[in-house]
Motif scaffolding. Structure first.
Motif, PDB file in Angstrom:
ATOM      1  N   GLU A  59     -43.149  19.065  13.037  1.00 55.62           N
ATOM      2  CA  GLU A  59     -42.604  18.403  11.811  1.00 55.62           C
ATOM      3  C   GLU A  59     -41.176  17.606  11.911  1.00 55.62           C
ATOM      4  O   GLU A  59     -40.853  16.727  11.188  1.00 55.62           O
ATOM      5  CB  GLU A  59     -42.388  19.657  10.712  1.00 55.62           C
ATOM      6  N   HIS A  60     -40.277  17.887  12.883  1.00 58.64           N
ATOM      7  CA  HIS A  60     -39.320  17.397  12.970  1.00 58.64           C
ATOM      8  C   HIS A  60     -38.807  17.190  14.554  1.00 58.64           C
ATOM      9  O   HIS A  60     -38.146  17.275  15.191  1.00 58.64           O
ATOM     10  CB  HIS A  60     -37.924  18.328  12.660  1.00 58.64           C
ATOM     11  N   SER A  63     -35.487  16.786  16.702  1.00 57.60           N
ATOM     12  CA  SER A  63     -34.567  17.461  16.036  1.00 57.60           C
ATOM     13  C   SER A  63     -33.685  18.509  16.323  1.00 57.60           C
ATOM     14  O   SER A  63     -34.270  19.129  17.447  1.00 57.60           O
ATOM     15  CB  SER A  63     -34.891  17.431  14.424  1.00 57.60           C
ATOM     16  N   ARG A  67     -28.449  20.682  12.965  1.00 56.41           N
ATOM     17  CA  ARG A  67     -28.471  19.394  12.484  1.00 56.41           C
ATOM     18  C   ARG A  67     -29.318  19.194  11.265  1.00 56.41           C
ATOM     19  O   ARG A  67     -28.928  18.793   9.954  1.00 56.41           O
ATOM     20  CB  ARG A  67     -29.008  18.235  13.359  1.00 56.41           C
ATOM     21  N   GLU A  68     -30.426  19.646  11.183  1.00 56.79           N
ATOM     22  CA  GLU A  68     -31.562  19.697   9.988  1.00 56.79           C
ATOM     23  C   GLU A  68     -30.738  20.591   8.872  1.00 56.79           C
ATOM     24  O   GLU A  68     -30.762  20.026   7.728  1.00 56.79           O
ATOM     25  CB  GLU A  68     -32.710  20.423  10.331  1.00 56.79           C
ATOM     26  N   TYR A  69     -30.004  21.677   9.094  1.00 56.78           N
ATOM     27  CA  TYR A  69     -29.565  22.463   8.077  1.00 56.78           C
ATOM     28  C   TYR A  69     -28.188  21.716   7.583  1.00 56.78           C
ATOM     29  O   TYR A  69     -27.946  21.724   6.257  1.00 56.78           O
ATOM     30  CB  TYR A  69     -28.996  23.938   8.973  1.00 56.78           C
ATOM     31  N   ASN A  71     -27.847  18.510   7.489  1.00 54.99           N
ATOM     32  CA  ASN A  71     -28.253  17.398   6.536  1.00 54.99           C
ATOM     33  C   ASN A  71     -28.694  17.944   5.274  1.00 54.99           C
ATOM     34  O   ASN A  71     -28.323  17.331   4.129  1.00 54.99           O
ATOM     35  CB  ASN A  71     -29.404  16.692   7.271  1.00 54.99           C
ATOM     36  N   LYS A  72     -29.302  19.037   5.296  1.00 53.50           N
ATOM     37  CA  LYS A  72     -30.013  19.626   3.878  1.00 53.50           C
ATOM     38  C   LYS A  72     -28.971  20.198   3.070  1.00 53.50           C
ATOM     39  O   LYS A  72     -29.198  20.016   1.774  1.00 53.50           O
ATOM     40  CB  LYS A  72     -31.039  20.785   4.280  1.00 53.50           C
ATOM     41  N   LYS A  73     -27.697  20.591   3.617  1.00 57.55           N
ATOM     42  CA  LYS A  73     -26.637  20.960   2.833  1.00 57.55           C
ATOM     43  C   LYS A  73     -25.476  20.322   2.627  1.00 57.55           C
ATOM     44  O   LYS A  73     -24.383  20.783   2.193  1.00 57.55           O
ATOM     45  CB  LYS A  73     -26.344  22.471   3.652  1.00 57.55           C
ATOM     46  N   ASN A  74     -25.568  18.927   2.991  1.00 56.76           N
ATOM     47  CA  ASN A  74     -24.520  18.192   3.175  1.00 56.76           C
ATOM     48  C   ASN A  74     -23.229  18.789   3.826  1.00 56.76           C
ATOM     49  O   ASN A  74     -22.085  18.531   3.183  1.00 56.76           O
ATOM     50  CB  ASN A  74     -24.028  17.525   1.512  1.00 56.76           C
ATOM     51  N   TYR A  75     -23.488  19.232   5.001  1.00 59.11           N
ATOM     52  CA  TYR A  75     -22.376  19.740   5.600  1.00 59.11           C
ATOM     53  C   TYR A  75     -21.459  18.907   6.040  1.00 59.11           C
ATOM     54  O   TYR A  75     -21.761  17.818   6.786  1.00 59.11           O
ATOM     55  CB  TYR A  75     -22.922  20.533   6.818  1.00 59.11           C
TER      56      TYR A  75
END
Length: 243
Positions: A59-60, A63, A67-69, A71-75
């Motif tokens: 799915e990614h 990746s 990094r996925e986390y 992006n998801k949390k606007n870290y």
């Protein structure tokens, strides 16, 4: 896990030979009448969670879970800190990926109780590749993060804890005081596994190593086999599904 990534590399799947691993374990645990049922349970469990890793990669592609986390949390930070520990077995290397940023967040925000303990230095595995940074201890007074581990060795000596954050600080303290005997640390245990890792496979592997230690104790102390069987996840899961 039979997969690997670090802060700057994409997640890649690495083949792990579960059958070779359990062939080796049979030398110790094959005396148990429930060994085959126990073995089948764990291999099926690991392969099920293996598939989740493969699905994530599909799915990614290319990746990184951290990094996925982010992006998801606007870290906001540029670096998402993780700690990777290589657990070497006859089936291959099982890499445990500790989510240090989440551990920090939960601890410092006091979202979960994490005890502070003084750990004997000989019981704590400190990464031997960590470079000593002069005056690091003076600059940074944060307590290290230690994780309760099972079946961990430091040479010929058993270690009950793994330092996953603060290796440099500990090295600095040792340099400053070579006679130091204990290190004050936050200690993470079974009650914290749910937020320590990126994937469920790591959590199940931790549970498995804990179970190995329990079974070893039962065999060594000649506990009734029924007691050993009832300590396993294969027994507990079967009881749960009966209810």
């Amino acid at each position: 896990m039979p997969a690997y990534f670090n802060a700057g590399t994409p997640l890649e799947y690495r083949t792990f030979d579960y059958n070779a691993y359990f062939d080796e374990l049979q030398k110790t645990f094959g005396v148990l009448s429930f060994y085959k049922e126990w073995k089948d349970f764990w291999i099926n469990t690991f392969e099920f969670h293996d598939q989740k890793i493969k699905d994530f990669i599909k799915e990614h592609p290319g990746s990184n879970p951290a990094r996925e986390y982010m992006n998801k949390k606007n870290y906001d930070n540029q670096v998402y800190e993780i700690y990777v520990f290589e657990y070497v077995t006859p089936g291959g290397s099982f890499h445990l990926h500790f989510d240090i940023e989440k551990m920090k967040y939960v601890t410092y925000k006091k979202l979960r109780s994490v005890s502070v303990q003084e750990i004997p230095l000989h019981e704590l595995f400190v990464d031997p590749t960590t470079l000593y940074i002069k005056d690091k201890h003076m600059q940074d007074e944060r307590l290290p993060f230690a994780v309760e581990m099972y079946g961990l060795q430091n040479g010929d000596d058993p270690c009950h804890y793994l330092c996953v954050d603060g290796n440099k600080r500990i090295q600095s303290r040792i340099k400053k005081d070579p006679n130091i005997q204990k290190i004050e640390s936050f200690v993470f245990d079974i009650d914290h596994w749910d937020f320590m890792f990126f994937f469920s496979l790591d959590e199940y592997f931790m549970g498995f190593t804990r179970e190995l230690q329990i079974l070893q104790y039962c065999i060594r102390t000649n506990r009734p086999e029924r007691e050993a069987w009832e300590s396993t996840q294969s027994f507990l899961q079967a009881q749960y599904h009966k209810e």
